[in-house]
Every structure is written in structure tokens, then in C-alpha cells.
Motif scaffolding. Structure first.
Motif, PDB file in Angstrom:
ATOM      1  N   THR A  35      10.732   6.694   2.501  1.00  0.00           N
ATOM      2  CA  THR A  35       9.343   6.239   2.591  1.00  0.00           C
ATOM      3  C   THR A  35       8.748   6.747   3.911  1.00  0.00           C
ATOM      4  OG1 THR A  35       9.898   4.239   3.812  1.00  0.00           O
ATOM      5  CG2 THR A  35       9.942   4.065   1.402  1.00  0.00           C
TER       6      THR A  35
ATOM      7  N   ASP B 165      -3.650  -8.244   7.439  1.00  0.00           N
ATOM      8  CA  ASP B 165      -2.833  -7.724   8.535  1.00  0.00           C
ATOM      9  C   ASP B 165      -1.918  -8.857   8.966  1.00  0.00           C
ATOM     10  OD1 ASP B 165      -1.720  -6.943  10.915  1.00  0.00           O
ATOM     11  OD2 ASP B 165      -3.563  -6.094  11.745  1.00  0.00           O
ATOM     12  N   VAL B 166      -0.635  -8.749   8.609  1.00  0.00           N
ATOM     13  CA  VAL B 166       0.286  -9.867   8.846  1.00  0.00           C
ATOM     14  C   VAL B 166       0.534 -10.116  10.331  1.00  0.00           C
ATOM     15  CG1 VAL B 166       1.467  -9.563   6.619  1.00  0.00           C
ATOM     16  CG2 VAL B 166       2.401  -8.456   8.659  1.00  0.00           C
TER      17      VAL B 166
ATOM     18  N   SER C  42       0.815  -1.229   0.000  1.00  0.00           N
ATOM     19  CA  SER C  42       0.000   0.000   0.000  1.00  0.00           C
ATOM     20  C   SER C  42       0.843   1.271   0.000  1.00  0.00           C
ATOM     21  CB  SER C  42      -0.942   0.000   1.213  1.00  0.00           C
ATOM     22  OG  SER C  42      -0.189  -0.139   2.400  1.00  0.00           O
ATOM     23  N   SER C  43       2.157   1.153   0.273  1.00  0.00           N
ATOM     24  CA  SER C  43       2.987   2.360   0.249  1.00  0.00           C
ATOM     25  C   SER C  43       4.460   2.004   0.063  1.00  0.00           C
ATOM     26  CB  SER C  43       2.807   3.169   1.542  1.00  0.00           C
ATOM     27  OG  SER C  43       3.344   2.460   2.637  1.00  0.00           O
TER      28      SER C  43
ATOM     29  N   ILE D 282       8.196   1.073  -0.630  1.00  0.00           N
ATOM     30  CA  ILE D 282       8.916   0.153  -1.524  1.00  0.00           C
ATOM     31  C   ILE D 282       7.943  -0.837  -2.178  1.00  0.00           C
ATOM     32  CG2 ILE D 282      10.711  -1.629  -1.623  1.00  0.00           C
ATOM     33  CD1 ILE D 282      12.007  -0.267   0.869  1.00  0.00           C
TER      34      ILE D 282
ATOM     35  N   ARG E 251      -2.878  -3.391   5.239  1.00  0.00           N
ATOM     36  CA  ARG E 251      -4.098  -3.210   6.035  1.00  0.00           C
ATOM     37  C   ARG E 251      -4.989  -2.134   5.445  1.00  0.00           C
ATOM     38  NH1 ARG E 251      -0.650  -1.828  11.132  1.00  0.00           N
ATOM     39  NH2 ARG E 251       0.262  -0.738   9.376  1.00  0.00           N
ATOM     40  N   ASN E 252      -4.378  -1.182   4.717  1.00  0.00           N
ATOM     41  CA  ASN E 252      -5.114  -0.019   4.215  1.00  0.00           C
ATOM     42  C   ASN E 252      -5.873  -0.367   2.927  1.00  0.00           C
ATOM     43  OD1 ASN E 252      -5.873   2.396   3.022  1.00  0.00           O
ATOM     44  ND2 ASN E 252      -4.071   3.499   3.769  1.00  0.00           N
TER      45      ASN E 252
ATOM     46  N   TYR F 298      13.810  -3.405  16.069  1.00  0.00           N
ATOM     47  CA  TYR F 298      13.753  -3.499  14.604  1.00  0.00           C
ATOM     48  C   TYR F 298      14.877  -4.395  14.073  1.00  0.00           C
ATOM     49  CZ  TYR F 298      13.666  -1.889   9.729  1.00  0.00           C
ATOM     50  OH  TYR F 298      13.599  -1.829   8.361  1.00  0.00           O
TER      51      TYR F 298
ATOM     52  N   VAL G  90      15.789   4.163   2.428  1.00  0.00           N
ATOM     53  CA  VAL G  90      14.881   4.472   1.323  1.00  0.00           C
ATOM     54  C   VAL G  90      13.881   5.515   1.838  1.00  0.00           C
ATOM     55  CG1 VAL G  90      13.259   3.508  -0.353  1.00  0.00           C
ATOM     56  CG2 VAL G  90      15.115   2.065   0.546  1.00  0.00           C
TER      57      VAL G  90
HETATM   58  N1  LIG Z   1      12.630   2.617   4.098  1.00  0.00           N
HETATM   59  C1  LIG Z   1      13.803   2.116   4.452  1.00  0.00           C
HETATM   60  O1  LIG Z   1      14.817   2.845   4.578  1.00  0.00           O
HETATM   61  C2  LIG Z   1      13.963   0.646   4.693  1.00  0.00           C
HETATM   62  C3  LIG Z   1      15.257   0.151   4.942  1.00  0.00           C
HETATM   63  C4  LIG Z   1      15.428  -1.197   5.173  1.00  0.00           C
HETATM   64  C5  LIG Z   1      14.335  -2.045   5.134  1.00  0.00           C
HETATM   65  N2  LIG Z   1      13.102  -1.548   4.883  1.00  0.00           N
HETATM   66  C6  LIG Z   1      11.980  -2.488   4.877  1.00  0.00           C
HETATM   67  O2  LIG Z   1      11.230  -2.326   3.698  1.00  0.00           O
HETATM   68  C7  LIG Z   1       9.884  -2.746   3.931  1.00  0.00           C
HETATM   69  C8  LIG Z   1       8.924  -1.709   3.379  1.00  0.00           C
HETATM   70  O3  LIG Z   1       9.059  -0.520   4.129  1.00  0.00           O
HETATM   71  P1  LIG Z   1       8.874   0.929   3.503  1.00  0.00           P
HETATM   72  O4  LIG Z   1      10.126   1.651   3.746  1.00  0.00           O
HETATM   73  O5  LIG Z   1       8.331   0.835   2.130  1.00  0.00           O
HETATM   74  O6  LIG Z   1       7.821   1.543   4.522  1.00  0.00           O
HETATM   75  P2  LIG Z   1       6.299   1.995   4.388  1.00  0.00           P
HETATM   76  O7  LIG Z   1       6.121   2.940   3.264  1.00  0.00           O
HETATM   77  O8  LIG Z   1       5.920   2.425   5.754  1.00  0.00           O
HETATM   78  O9  LIG Z   1       5.563   0.643   4.005  1.00  0.00           O
HETATM   79  C9  LIG Z   1       5.319  -0.355   4.943  1.00  0.00           C
HETATM   80  C10 LIG Z   1       4.266  -1.260   4.370  1.00  0.00           C
HETATM   81  O10 LIG Z   1       4.051  -2.323   5.299  1.00  0.00           O
HETATM   82  C11 LIG Z   1       2.668  -2.465   5.501  1.00  0.00           C
HETATM   83  N3  LIG Z   1       2.392  -2.964   6.851  1.00  0.00           N
HETATM   84  C12 LIG Z   1       2.842  -2.482   8.026  1.00  0.00           C
HETATM   85  N4  LIG Z   1       2.333  -3.202   9.035  1.00  0.00           N
HETATM   86  C13 LIG Z   1       1.551  -4.153   8.480  1.00  0.00           C
HETATM   87  C14 LIG Z   1       0.759  -5.199   8.991  1.00  0.00           C
HETATM   88  N5  LIG Z   1       0.636  -5.423  10.306  1.00  0.00           N
HETATM   89  N6  LIG Z   1       0.099  -5.992   8.124  1.00  0.00           N
HETATM   90  C15 LIG Z   1       0.208  -5.788   6.804  1.00  0.00           C
HETATM   91  N7  LIG Z   1       0.929  -4.817   6.246  1.00  0.00           N
HETATM   92  C16 LIG Z   1       1.599  -4.011   7.077  1.00  0.00           C
HETATM   93  C17 LIG Z   1       2.083  -1.077   5.285  1.00  0.00           C
HETATM   94  O11 LIG Z   1       0.748  -1.185   4.822  1.00  0.00           O
HETATM   95  P3  LIG Z   1      -0.563  -0.858   5.689  1.00  0.00           P
HETATM   96  O12 LIG Z   1      -0.286   0.373   6.488  1.00  0.00           O
HETATM   97  O13 LIG Z   1      -1.599  -0.706   4.619  1.00  0.00           O
HETATM   98  O14 LIG Z   1      -0.782  -2.066   6.509  1.00  0.00           O
HETATM   99  C18 LIG Z   1       2.947  -0.569   4.145  1.00  0.00           C
HETATM  100  O15 LIG Z   1       2.413  -0.979   2.909  1.00  0.00           O
HETATM  101  C19 LIG Z   1       9.770  -2.968   5.443  1.00  0.00           C
HETATM  102  O16 LIG Z   1       9.857  -4.345   5.710  1.00  0.00           O
HETATM  103  C20 LIG Z   1      10.985  -2.246   5.999  1.00  0.00           C
HETATM  104  O17 LIG Z   1      11.420  -2.779   7.223  1.00  0.00           O
HETATM  105  C21 LIG Z   1      12.881  -0.224   4.667  1.00  0.00           C
END
Ligand SMILES: NC(=O)c1ccc[n+]([C@@H]2O[C@H](COP(=O)([O-])OP(=O)(O)OC[C@H]3O[C@@H](n4cnc5c(N)ncnc54)[C@H](OP(=O)(O)O)[C@@H]3O)[C@@H](O)[C@H]2O)c1
Length: 265
Positions: A193, A65-66, A20-21, A23, A43-44, A158, A191
Motif C-alpha cells: 500500500t 481526521d482521527v 480512502s486507500s 487495506i 481525510r481525503n 509506529y 501489505v
Molecule cells: N501496509 C502494511 O504493510 C501494514 C502492515 C501492518 C499494519 N498496517 C496498518 O493497516 C492500516 C491501513 O494502512 P494501509 O497499509 O492501507 O496504508 P494506506 O494505504 O496509507 O492507508 C492509510 C489510511 O489511513 C487514513 N489516515 C491516515 N491518517 C489519518 C487521519 N489522521 N485521519 C483519518 N484517516 C487517516 C488514510 O486516509 P486519508 O489520507 O484520506 O486520511 C488512508 O485511508 C494502518 O493502520 C496500518 O498501520 C499496514
């Protein structure tokens, strides 16, 4: 099946969680552009439906919702109504909560592990029977983080969840080495986000979600076991990771914010 070359994410049935958002959403756009059918989860519901509208019949929303073990049966039947096989799953759902003091709040750890570790296990549990029905060599891709390479201050929850995930993926790769299913781990650097939007420290080599998604898809196509990026961050971290004892002793103390004991006795 490590080493097997698949036709590379074209015309495949792919399930992306965390779609939903950030990456995950960027992955969806690129996967659809490459001619794949993508099931999008999060979830969204509104955000998922918007993606479905944007990409027409190429994207199907599945609210999941995982962190909710109770929803497994219902999600399994909804998934079965959408498809009877999966070629690739990218488990991208994740949350980040930093630990700001050592007044431990075990609930915080529970929340982070429920999503970032158990959430990926639940995704695999639901996906495995459908991956087994793939006509190609299927892939399961878990999104971890470079934070599992070295211990970073404030990332106790984390980083520990991502380190647990890394251990799981490596063992799964061994256990599945004689089966068709390939399991990979993605370790992104920073990244831009929602997850990083409140970070109040410098984030070197910050990537856009699109740049991150491109690197993930390239790595998945090459069936890499570990997909690290950007290299200018991952290589130095991997090198330093060889000396993590020295990191903990000499570098970490300069990075932590907990320099004085402010607690009254
Ligand atoms: N951004 C970075 O710098 C970075 C670096 C290393 C790793 N990562 C990893 O990359 C992945 C994506 O993160 P992002 O940076 O793209 O962040 P983000 O924009 O906040 O996206 C997180 C996503 O996870 C979903 N999510 C969160 N809790 C959830 C739940 N309980 N059930 C189902 N979906 C859930 C959210 O969707 P809903 O809100 O719709 O549930 C959203 O789509 C994550 O695993 C993060 O740890 C990110």
C-alpha cells in the motif's frame, strides 16, 4: 459477547476508517460485495466521494481526521445523520513514520500516536453509542500490526503505538466480556500500500490489499480476538516473541542501522 455467532457481515451497517486507500479501500469493496452498507472515513474527501460514486447508495462518505480531537462533535452529528446504529466498525486509519536516528523528535511520536492510538480511541468513542443500538452482536475491530509482537529497529514510534493499541484492545475485550460488543485486533504483516511504498528493506510475504482485506473479513466473521496474517510470517514472529530478551540482545543488533556513533563530541 465472545463465542456468539453472528450472521457474519451481511446486510450490516459497517463503518470503516482509513477507507480512502490501501487495506481500508479493499475492505470497502469486499464489504459492499457481501451486501453491507458501508460508511467510509478518511481525510481525503475526493477519494471518499469516488468510492461513494462507485458503489452508489451502498457507501456513504464521512470525512473524519482521527487525529483531530476538535472535530469530534461535528463528526458525531454527521455520523448520526447517516445512521442511528452500527453493527461493525473497522478502525483502519493509520500512518507510519520511522525513526532514523536517536536525536529524538517528540513531535514525530505525537503524530504517530495521535493517529494510530488515540485515533482508534476517538473512533470507538464516536461509535460506541451506535454499536450499543445494533440488533446483532456488534463488533469493534482495530487494525494494529505484527510489529507489536517484537521490537523492530526504526519502529520505535509506529511499533509503540501499535503495542499500546494491542494492550488497549486486550483490556477492552476483558472489560466488555459480559457485554454484547466484541473487540478484536488485526495484526497484518506486510501489505503493498502507500504506507509501505517507500520501504527500502525486504518485505517478506508481501500481500495485496485485497488479500489482506479477505483475511480481515474472514477473521471478523469468525469473531476472532486476534486476526494475524499471513501465518507464514505471524507464527515465526509469535514464536520469537516468546524470547524477546534474546531477540533484543542477539538479533536486533544485526538489524539496526545505527551501527556506529557518528555524532561529533
Ligand atoms: N501496509 C502494511 O504493510 C501494514 C502492515 C501492518 C499494519 N498496517 C496498518 O493497516 C492500516 C491501513 O494502512 P494501509 O497499509 O492501507 O496504508 P494506506 O494505504 O496509507 O492507508 C492509510 C489510511 O489511513 C487514513 N489516515 C491516515 N491518517 C489519518 C487521519 N489522521 N485521519 C483519518 N484517516 C487517516 C488514510 O486516509 P486519508 O489520507 O484520506 O486520511 C488512508 O485511508 C494502518 O493502520 C496500518 O498501520 C499496514
Amino acid at each position: 459477547m465472545a463465542g456468539h455467532v453472528q450472521k457474519s457481515l451481511q446486510g450490516a451497517c459497517v463503518w470503516v476508517t482509513g477507507a480512502s486507500s490501501g487495506i481500508g479501500k479493499a475492505l470497502v469493496g469486499q464489504l459492499v460485495a457481501a451486501g453491507n452498507f458501508v460508511i467510509v472515513s478518511g481525510r481525503n474527501k475526493d477519494a471518499l466521494c469516488k468510492l461513494a460514486t462507485q458503489f452508489g447508495g451502498k457507501v456513504k462518505p464521512l470525512v473524519f481526521d482521527v487525529s483531530c480531537a476538535d472535530s469530534m462533535t461535528s463528526v458525531a452529528s454527521q455520523l448520526a445523520n447517516i445512521t442511528d446504529y452500527l453493527d461493525c466498525v473497522i478502525a483502519c486509519a493509520g500512518v507510519c513514520e520511522y525513526v532514523d536516528d536517536l536525536d529524538f523528535d517528540s513531535k514525530l511520536y505525537e503524530r504517530v500516536f495521535e493517529t494510530n492510538f488515540l485515533g482508534v480511541i476517538r473512533t470507538l468513542e464516536l461509535a460506541k453509542p451506535l454499536l450499543d443500538k445494533s440488533k446483532t452482536a456488534p463488533q469493534f475491530v482495530a487494525v494494529g500490526s505484527l510489529s507489536s509482537v517484537l521490537p523492530f529497529p526504526r519502529a520505535q514510534a509506529y511499533g509503540a503505538a501499535k503495542a499500546a493499541l494491542e494492550y488497549f484492545v486486550k483490556v477492552a475485550r476483558i472489560d466488555l466480556s459480559h457485554q454484547r460488543l466484541d473487540v478484536s485486533l488485526v495484526r497484518p504483516g506486510f501489505v503493498a500500500t502507500a504506507l509501505t511504498s517507500n520501504n527500502d528493506f525486504s518485505m517478506p510475504f508481501l500481500l495485496t490489499p485485497d488479500a489482506a482485506a479477505k483475511r480481515i473479513i474472514d477473521g471478523v466473521r469468525k469473531r476472532k480476538a486476534i486476526i494475524d496474517f499471513p501465518r507464514r510470517l505471524s507464527w515465526p514472529l509469535r514464536f520469537l516473541g516468546l524470547f524477546d530478551g534474546l531477540w533484543v540482545r542477539f538479533v536486533g543488533p544485526h538489524l539496526t542501522r545505527m551501527k556506529t556513533n557518528t555524532k561529533s563530541v
